[in-house]
Structure formats: structure tokens, C-alpha cells
Design a protein around this motif. Structure first.
Motif, PDB file in Angstrom:
ATOM      1  N   ALA A  87       0.824  -1.212   0.000  1.00 18.12           N
ATOM      2  CA  ALA A  87       0.000   0.000   0.000  1.00 18.12           C
ATOM      3  C   ALA A  87       0.857   1.259   0.000  1.00 18.12           C
ATOM      4  O   ALA A  87       0.632   2.189  -0.790  1.00 18.12           O
ATOM      5  N   TYR A  88       1.859   1.300   0.867  1.00 23.73           N
ATOM      6  CA  TYR A  88       2.725   2.471   0.940  1.00 23.73           C
ATOM      7  C   TYR A  88       3.566   2.628  -0.339  1.00 23.73           C
ATOM      8  O   TYR A  88       3.845   3.752  -0.771  1.00 23.73           O
ATOM      9  N   ALA A  89       3.970   1.499  -0.942  1.00 21.46           N
ATOM     10  CA  ALA A  89       4.754   1.584  -2.179  1.00 21.46           C
ATOM     11  C   ALA A  89       3.914   2.162  -3.305  1.00 21.46           C
ATOM     12  O   ALA A  89       4.386   3.013  -4.080  1.00 21.46           O
ATOM     13  N   LEU A  90       2.665   1.718  -3.417  1.00 21.53           N
ATOM     14  CA  LEU A  90       1.788   2.230  -4.460  1.00 21.53           C
ATOM     15  C   LEU A  90       1.550   3.727  -4.285  1.00 21.53           C
ATOM     16  O   LEU A  90       1.694   4.509  -5.241  1.00 21.53           O
ATOM     17  N   VAL A  91       1.212   4.126  -3.076  1.00 19.30           N
ATOM     18  CA  VAL A  91       0.938   5.545  -2.834  1.00 19.30           C
ATOM     19  C   VAL A  91       2.211   6.363  -3.001  1.00 19.30           C
ATOM     20  O   VAL A  91       2.161   7.519  -3.446  1.00 19.30           O
ATOM     21  N   GLY A  92       3.359   5.788  -2.675  1.00 22.46           N
ATOM     22  CA  GLY A  92       4.620   6.485  -2.868  1.00 22.46           C
ATOM     23  C   GLY A  92       4.860   6.833  -4.330  1.00 22.46           C
ATOM     24  O   GLY A  92       5.352   7.922  -4.651  1.00 22.46           O
ATOM     25  N   THR A  93       4.473   5.927  -5.236  1.00 23.07           N
ATOM     26  CA  THR A  93       4.633   6.224  -6.665  1.00 23.07           C
ATOM     27  C   THR A  93       3.699   7.357  -7.105  1.00 23.07           C
ATOM     28  O   THR A  93       4.059   8.176  -7.950  1.00 23.07           O
ATOM     29  N   VAL A  94       2.493   7.383  -6.528  1.00 23.71           N
ATOM     30  CA  VAL A  94       1.534   8.450  -6.870  1.00 23.71           C
ATOM     31  C   VAL A  94       2.032   9.795  -6.338  1.00 23.71           C
ATOM     32  O   VAL A  94       1.942  10.819  -7.020  1.00 23.71           O
ATOM     33  N   ALA A  95       2.550   9.787  -5.109  1.00 23.80           N
ATOM     34  CA  ALA A  95       3.106  11.023  -4.533  1.00 23.80           C
ATOM     35  C   ALA A  95       4.281  11.516  -5.369  1.00 23.80           C
ATOM     36  O   ALA A  95       4.415  12.721  -5.623  1.00 23.80           O
TER      37      ALA A  95
END
Length: 539
Positions: free
Chosen positions: A74-82
Motif C-alpha cells: 500500500a505504501y509503495a503504491l501511494v509512494g509512486t503516486v506522490a
């Protein structure tokens, strides 16, 4: 409409473009009175300002809900969006380091109505976030002072300090953010090293943990919403994605401060280039570490104290017999909450000032001091921290929490608009013959990064309250989605009243009121001493 001729930046051909209509004059240079007082080290550390309670405290709930692998995904996915969102705003800001930042870009390159809606949405979302962080800081004080009657005193002290830092001037704000960011980064480095030592058996108990919690109780937890195990685990990860997105929000501060930054193009480009590694080191390694040290079914993760007692880092160290960590971590989280409150006040006041100088907010809000401080916008925004006293009153606390939850999707809407605006920016620059690779910052993955960021933020907005569809509660549904019609009302209301339209590629203005590179950038001074060379690497 008048026609104007512009020379292509990539060749000698002449491209005919259509100038903006007179009522959408984008030359606000004469009205803008802010001054460039933030230095390189301030800007470089603003990225660290986003690291706060979401990582130190929220990561515990992420681990409990989705398990170690689920939280990491979850954090990796959102990190790419950020990262995609920051790259998009970073490229636009290095082209136009002016007051108003992405709401102004939206008005300038997409639709004036979108700029109005995005600006006011971002303003009230950040303004209401200030008392939230103040309330969190007060709760953290209870870790040392158990007397709840002192809550009002702590609230008053923290409120005054946050407002004073912003009222004293941007240099004081920059120094305070630099100081708190150093504290947070130092704490994270200490935690990561200490966690690695404990995991390898170097703690007082001598137990080697390794990845045993990934085996038992397992890598991914269940959400307990549906019977199918695979679908239920997917829903658990979905829950954490929303929480992780809140943890990453605020990275755009580095670009909001562009009009008050020395050498903005060079410094912002450097900060954006380094953000990928900071996300990887601080967020990804942090989430991986807590997943190694604490089992997701640990009963201590259920604590709702709001202090360091619920931090998975503290739980891990206490279990390993390291008793000094709770006070250190609580102090670091307190610094994070205080820093975040100050940053939100800064962001909201600057966006309000930007709205004012382009005629989308009352004119008096554009008033500045002789030193370039937008005093009127700061004073108006400083009213919002007073809402933190509502959290002290038992009767008003419920209303306060409702109001806070209503605007939580504001950050997602901000990210979506940043990526949408970049898509228009890229299309317009290409149509008018500008060579994007000649910009001070250009990411070779664009415009695909903006597509990625825009798509996922749209998903975040609509799945924010998905849990309400399994066990429907009107309050959860309302607070999760009410901001969508509010934003729509702002957009369509302005569009109807002023009859605005979406700009075509050849109508976009990439020149007016934008300072040249020669006007903003001074020659870089190469580091000479050892300390300067270390600082150049770090900042």
C-alpha cells in the motif's frame, strides 16, 4: 482576440498562438510583493516536513489492518503516486516559480474556474488541518503530563507559537522547518538502525526476530468484510492505501514556497530529484522495519492513546527490552505535529494570497508588509487554529471531528488537479513548440507519470469511504464524500457566473508575468570547506 507571435524554443520556426482574453490577464507581477528569503537548505528539508504522525503512529494501524506485506504494498503504491504528483508540480514550478502555485497553473493552463475551485479547496483543507495537528500535539503532551485539565493551556501555547512563527516572517518559518526536519530525520535514522540491530538479535533479550512475523501470523491480514479470503485481504490493503495517501500528502509545500525562494528553479529541481530516494529510504524502509519487528495481531497495536505508546517502533523496542525509546519517539512525533501545523498554516495563507492577487479572493488579502510578508492572508488563516479549542470541549469534539473528516479528500483533489494541469501544460508546451527537455527540471517519464498520478488519485477520491458500502453508516458516507459536491459547486458556480472555458493548447500563456531564468537564478557558489561539502550532499 488579439494574435501574438512567439518563437519556438526548440527550432527557428514561428508558431502563431492566440493570446488570452483581456479579462484573464495573467500578468500579476506588479501586484506580487513577496520576497525570496528561503535558502537552499530550507527548501531541501521541506520534503522531510511531510514525514510525521502518519509514519510514526499511523503505520501501526496500517500494520494491524493489512499485515506487513499488505502495508508495504500500500505504501509503495501511494509512494509512486506522490512521486508522480511532485514531479508534475515540480516541472511546472521550475518553468513558472510564481505566487499562486498549482491553483494558478490550473487557472492559467486548464480553466480559470478550476483554478478557483482548486485554490479554495486547498485553502480550507490545509487551514482546517492546522487545528488537527495542534490537537494531536496536545494529546502527545499527555504522554508526560497525565492531567487533562492542562489541555487548554497547552493548546493556547502551541497555537500562539505556530501563529508567531508564520507572522515573524518566511525566514523564521524556514528556520523552524529546517530545525524540526533535522529532528525527524535524525529520529528515523536512529529508529531504522536500532530496529535492524534488534531484529538481528542485538537487543537486551538477544532474540533474533528476522522475518518470523511474515510467517506467523502471516504477511497479509484480513479486513473481515467478506467471506472470500483473497478478496478480504485485498480490501484490507485497500483500507491501508487510503491511510498511506494521507501520510504522503503535503510534499507540494516545496513548490508552494517557490515565489519566496532564492534560486527557485535550481533548488526546487534539486529537491524533486531527491524525493524518490527519500520516499524509498524513510517510508519504505520504515514500513518494512515495523513489519519485521511487530506482529500484526499484537494487542498493543489496538491502543488508541494518540501518543508514542501506540507507535509500532516503541512497541518493538519495549518488547526487546529497550526502555528509553518511548520518550525519544514521543518527542519526535510532537515535533512532527508542531511542524505540520506550521506548514499547513504557511500553505493555506500563501494559496489565499495567490487567489487574492488574481482576483479570486477579497483584495485586502493581498496586502503585504514592506518585507514582503502577506500579513493579511496570514492573519485571516490564523483564525483557524482557534478551532483546536473545540477538541478540548467534550461537547464540541464530535462536531470538530466531523468537520475535519469532511475535508480529508481535499488533498486527493489537490493531487488530481496537479496531474491534470500538467497534462494540459505538456500538451500546450508541445503544441507551441517549446522544448520541455530544456526546462530546468524535466522528467523523461512525463507525461505518463501525470497519467499514473491522475488515475490513482481519482480512485483514491471515490474509494475513500468504501467501507460504508459494506456496513452502511450515513456519517462515514457523508464525511467521505461531501467534499466532492463542495468542489463541484465551486467549479461550476464560478464557471457559470464568469462564463469561463477550457483553454486550447494554442491559447495557453507560458510567458506573461513569468520571470526568466536570468531574473531568478544566481550563479551557484561551489562548496569549499568540508562542512560546506557535506551540506551540499545532504541539502
Amino acid at each position: 482576440m488579439d494574435k501574438e507571435w512567439r518563437a519556438s524554443k526548440s527550432s527557428q520556426e514561428i508558431i502563431e498562438t492566440v493570446a488570452s482574453e483581456d479579462r484573464y490577464d495573467f500578468d500579476f507581477h506588479d501586484l506580487d510583493r513577496v520576497q525570496r528569503r528561503l535558502k537552499q537548505r530550507h527548501i531541501q528539508m521541506f520534503i522531510a516536513g511531510t514525514i510525521g504522525t502518519g509514519l510514526f503512529l499511523g503505520s501501526g494501524n496500517a500494520l494491524r489492518v493489512a499485515g506487513p506485506l499488505g502495508a508495504l504494498v500500500a505504501y509503495a503504491l501511494v509512494g509512486t503516486v506522490a512521486y508522480a504528483s511532485l514531479c508534475s508540480i515540480g516541472e511546472m514550478t521550475t518553468w513558472a516559480p510564481i505566487t499562486g502555485t498549482f491553483p494558478h497553473y490550473a487557472a492559467r493552463w486548464v480553466d480559470p474556474a478550476l483554478g478557483f475551485a482548486v485554490g479554495w479547496n486547498y485553502f480550507y483543507s490545509n487551514a482546517v488541518s492546522v487545528p488537527v495537528e495542534i490537537s494531536a500535539a496536545v494529546i502527545l503532551m499527555t504522554f508526560w503530563d497525565k492531567d487533562t485539565s492542562h489541555a487548554a493551556i497547552y493548546t493556547a501555547i502551541i497555537t500562539v507559537l505556530i501563529c508567531a512563527i508564520n507572522l515573524f516572517g518566511v525566514r523564521y518559518f524556514g528556520e523552524s522547518e529546517f530545525f524540526f526536519s533535522v529532528i525527524k530525520l535524525t529520529l528515523i535514522v536512529i529508529i531504522l538502525f536500532a530496529g535492524l540491530v534488534v531484529d538481528l538479535g542485538g537487543g537486551p533479550t538477544g532474540e533474533r526476530i528476522g522475518f518470523k512475523f511474515w510467517v506467523n501470523p502471516g504477511p497479509i491480514n484480513r479486513a473481515h468484510l467478506v467471506e472470500d479470503v483473497g478478496a478480504d485481504r485485498f480490501l484490507a490493503i485497500l483500507s491501508v492505501i487510503i491511510q498511506a495517501a494521507f501520510s504522503f500528502q503535503g510534499m507540494e509545500l516545496v513548490c508552494i514556497a517557490a515565489s519566496e525562494t532564492e534560486n527557485p528553479r535550481r533548488n526546487i529541481a534539486k529537491a524533486v530529484r531527491r524525493v524518490f530516494y527519500r520516499i524509498l529510504v524513510f517510508y519504505m524502509l520504515g514500513i518494512l522495519m515495523i513489519g519485521m519487528l511487530v506482529a500484526y495481531d499484537n494487542p498493543l497495536l489496538l491502543a488508541r492513546t494518540g501518543t508514542a505508546a501506540m507507535s509500532p517502533f516503541v512497541i518493538a523496542m519495549n518488547t526487546a527490552g529497550v526502555k528509553a525509546f518511548p520518550h525519544l519517539v514521543n518527542a519526535g512525533i510532537f515535533a512532527s505535529a508542531f511542524s505540520a501545523g506550521s506548514s499547513y498554516l504557511f500553505c493555506s495563507s500563501r494559496v489565499l494570497y495567490g487567489l487574492s492577487i488574481r482576483g479570486q479572493a477579497p483584495k485586502f488579502l493581498a496586502h503585504t508588509t514592506k518585507n514582503g510578508l502577506p500579513i493579511a492572508s496570514i492573519l485571516v488563516t490564523s483564525v483557524f487554529p482557534l478551532m483546536s479549542f473545540m477538541a478540548v470541549s467534550a461537547g464540541a469534539e464530535t462536531v470538530f471531528n466531523w468537520f475535519v473528516n469532511i475535508v480529508t479528500t481535499g488533498g486527493f483533489i489537490g493531487w488530481f488537479s496537479i496531474n491534470l494541469t500538467y497534462m494540459f501544460f505538456h500538451r500546450g508546451m508541445t503544441a507551441q513548440g517549446f522544448d520541455l527537455t530544456k526546462n530546468v527540471y524535466n522528467n523523461p517519464l512525463q507525461p505518463y507519470l501525470s497519467y499514473w498520478g491522475m488515475g490513482w488519485t481519482l480512485i483514491f477520491i471515490f474509494m475513500n469511504g468504501y467501507a460504508a458500502f459494506f456496513k452502511f453508516e450515513s456519517s462515514i458516507f457523508l464525511t467521505a464524500y461531501i467534499n466532492i459536491p463542495i468542489f463541484a459547486a465551486l467549479y461550476f458556480g464560478y464557471k457559470f457566473f464568469y462564463r469561463t472555458r477550457i483553454w486550447k493548447p494554442l491559447e495557453m500563456d507560458f510567458i506573461t508575468g513569468i520571470p526568466t531564468v536570468e531574473e531568478t537564478e544566481m550563479p551557484a557558489d561551489p562548496p569549499v570547506t568540508l562542512l560546506e561539502k557535506v551540506g551540499a550532499v545532504l541539502f
